[in-house]
Structures are given as C-alpha cells and as structure tokens.
Design a protein around this motif. Structure first.
Motif, PDB file in Angstrom:
ATOM      1  N   ASP A   1      58.478   9.762  40.136  1.00  0.00           N
ATOM      2  CA  ASP A   1      57.211   9.276  40.656  1.00  0.00           C
ATOM      3  C   ASP A   1      56.112  10.309  40.418  1.00  0.00           C
ATOM      4  OD1 ASP A   1      58.143  11.102  42.503  1.00  0.00           O
ATOM      5  OD2 ASP A   1      57.380   9.995  44.238  1.00  0.00           O
ATOM      6  N   GLN A   2      54.923   9.958  40.797  1.00  0.00           N
ATOM      7  CA  GLN A   2      53.759  10.800  40.510  1.00  0.00           C
ATOM      8  C   GLN A   2      53.822  12.138  41.254  1.00  0.00           C
ATOM      9  OE1 GLN A   2      50.096   8.809  41.282  1.00  0.00           O
ATOM     10  NE2 GLN A   2      48.876  10.288  40.153  1.00  0.00           N
ATOM     11  N   GLY A   3      54.419  12.201  42.423  1.00  0.00           N
ATOM     12  CA  GLY A   3      54.531  13.436  43.190  1.00  0.00           C
ATOM     13  C   GLY A   3      55.378  14.484  42.493  1.00  0.00           C
ATOM     14  N   ILE A   4      56.494  14.064  41.904  1.00  0.00           N
ATOM     15  CA  ILE A   4      57.381  14.989  41.197  1.00  0.00           C
ATOM     16  C   ILE A   4      56.710  15.498  39.925  1.00  0.00           C
ATOM     17  CG2 ILE A   4      59.567  15.184  39.962  1.00  0.00           C
ATOM     18  CD1 ILE A   4      60.759  13.262  42.013  1.00  0.00           C
ATOM     19  N   ILE A   5      56.050  14.616  39.199  1.00  0.00           N
ATOM     20  CA  ILE A   5      55.352  15.024  37.976  1.00  0.00           C
ATOM     21  C   ILE A   5      54.246  16.016  38.306  1.00  0.00           C
ATOM     22  CG2 ILE A   5      53.897  14.207  36.077  1.00  0.00           C
ATOM     23  CD1 ILE A   5      55.545  11.603  36.150  1.00  0.00           C
ATOM     24  N   GLY A   6      53.508  15.776  39.371  1.00  0.00           N
ATOM     25  CA  GLY A   6      52.462  16.704  39.797  1.00  0.00           C
ATOM     26  C   GLY A   6      53.028  18.060  40.194  1.00  0.00           C
ATOM     27  N   SER A   7      54.169  18.053  40.872  1.00  0.00           N
ATOM     28  CA  SER A   7      54.810  19.307  41.274  1.00  0.00           C
ATOM     29  C   SER A   7      55.278  20.105  40.064  1.00  0.00           C
ATOM     30  CB  SER A   7      55.994  19.018  42.197  1.00  0.00           C
ATOM     31  OG  SER A   7      55.567  18.381  43.367  1.00  0.00           O
ATOM     32  N   ILE A   8      55.881  19.418  39.101  1.00  0.00           N
ATOM     33  CA  ILE A   8      56.349  20.093  37.883  1.00  0.00           C
ATOM     34  C   ILE A   8      55.160  20.684  37.126  1.00  0.00           C
ATOM     35  CG2 ILE A   8      57.408  19.702  35.617  1.00  0.00           C
ATOM     36  CD1 ILE A   8      59.248  17.644  37.002  1.00  0.00           C
ATOM     37  N   PHE A   9      54.084  19.923  37.017  1.00  0.00           N
ATOM     38  CA  PHE A   9      52.882  20.422  36.338  1.00  0.00           C
ATOM     39  C   PHE A   9      52.316  21.645  37.059  1.00  0.00           C
ATOM     40  CE2 PHE A   9      48.246  20.378  35.656  1.00  0.00           C
ATOM     41  CZ  PHE A   9      48.227  20.534  34.278  1.00  0.00           C
ATOM     42  N   THR A  10      52.296  21.618  38.389  1.00  0.00           N
ATOM     43  CA  THR A  10      51.796  22.756  39.159  1.00  0.00           C
ATOM     44  C   THR A  10      52.635  24.000  38.909  1.00  0.00           C
ATOM     45  OG1 THR A  10      50.960  21.264  40.861  1.00  0.00           O
ATOM     46  CG2 THR A  10      51.254  23.575  41.488  1.00  0.00           C
ATOM     47  N   VAL A  11      53.939  23.861  38.863  1.00  0.00           N
ATOM     48  CA  VAL A  11      54.828  24.996  38.599  1.00  0.00           C
ATOM     49  C   VAL A  11      54.588  25.534  37.192  1.00  0.00           C
ATOM     50  CG1 VAL A  11      57.246  25.672  38.308  1.00  0.00           C
ATOM     51  CG2 VAL A  11      56.566  24.301  40.284  1.00  0.00           C
ATOM     52  N   ILE A  12      54.434  24.662  36.220  1.00  0.00           N
ATOM     53  CA  ILE A  12      54.189  25.102  34.838  1.00  0.00           C
ATOM     54  C   ILE A  12      52.872  25.866  34.741  1.00  0.00           C
ATOM     55  CG2 ILE A  12      53.662  24.278  32.506  1.00  0.00           C
ATOM     56  CD1 ILE A  12      55.713  22.036  33.005  1.00  0.00           C
ATOM     57  N   VAL A  13      51.822  25.374  35.389  1.00  0.00           N
ATOM     58  CA  VAL A  13      50.524  26.050  35.354  1.00  0.00           C
ATOM     59  C   VAL A  13      50.617  27.402  36.061  1.00  0.00           C
ATOM     60  CG1 VAL A  13      48.145  25.933  36.185  1.00  0.00           C
ATOM     61  CG2 VAL A  13      49.186  23.946  35.104  1.00  0.00           C
TER      62      VAL A  13
END
Length: 57
Positions: free
Chosen positions: A2-14
C-alpha cells in the motif's frame, strides 16, 4: 504494497542517501579539492599594495 509502505521505503532511501552525502562531504580525502574550490572566487583579485607605499605618497 500500500501507499504507506512505499512512502516508508522511499523515506528510508532518501535518509540513507542524505547520510551518505554527509559522510562523503566530510571525508578527509575530499578536503583538498573542497578547499581549492572555496578559494576560487579570490583567484582573480589583485594583490593589495603595501601599506608603506601608500603612506609615502
């Protein structure tokens, strides 16, 4: 996913990229090139005349 997991992964990558950029910028092997780049604006300035020559005139 879902969108929450994708946002979390993106935040960790950044965040990991940001920490990597900070470590790269403050590493000692780049200090010489950064010091040279910091002094580039002053490379074309004329040298000031000595104080004694100005006082004699």
């Amino acid at each position: 996913m879902d969108q929450g997991i994708i946002g979390s992964i993106f935040t960790v990558i950044v965040f990991v990229s940001f920490v990597g950029a900070i470590i790269w910028a403050f590493s000692s092997r780049n200090k010489k090139s950064f010091d040279e780049a910091a002094n580039l604006p002053f490379a074309d300035e004329e040298k000031p005349q000595s104080i004694k020559k100005d006082q004699e005139s």
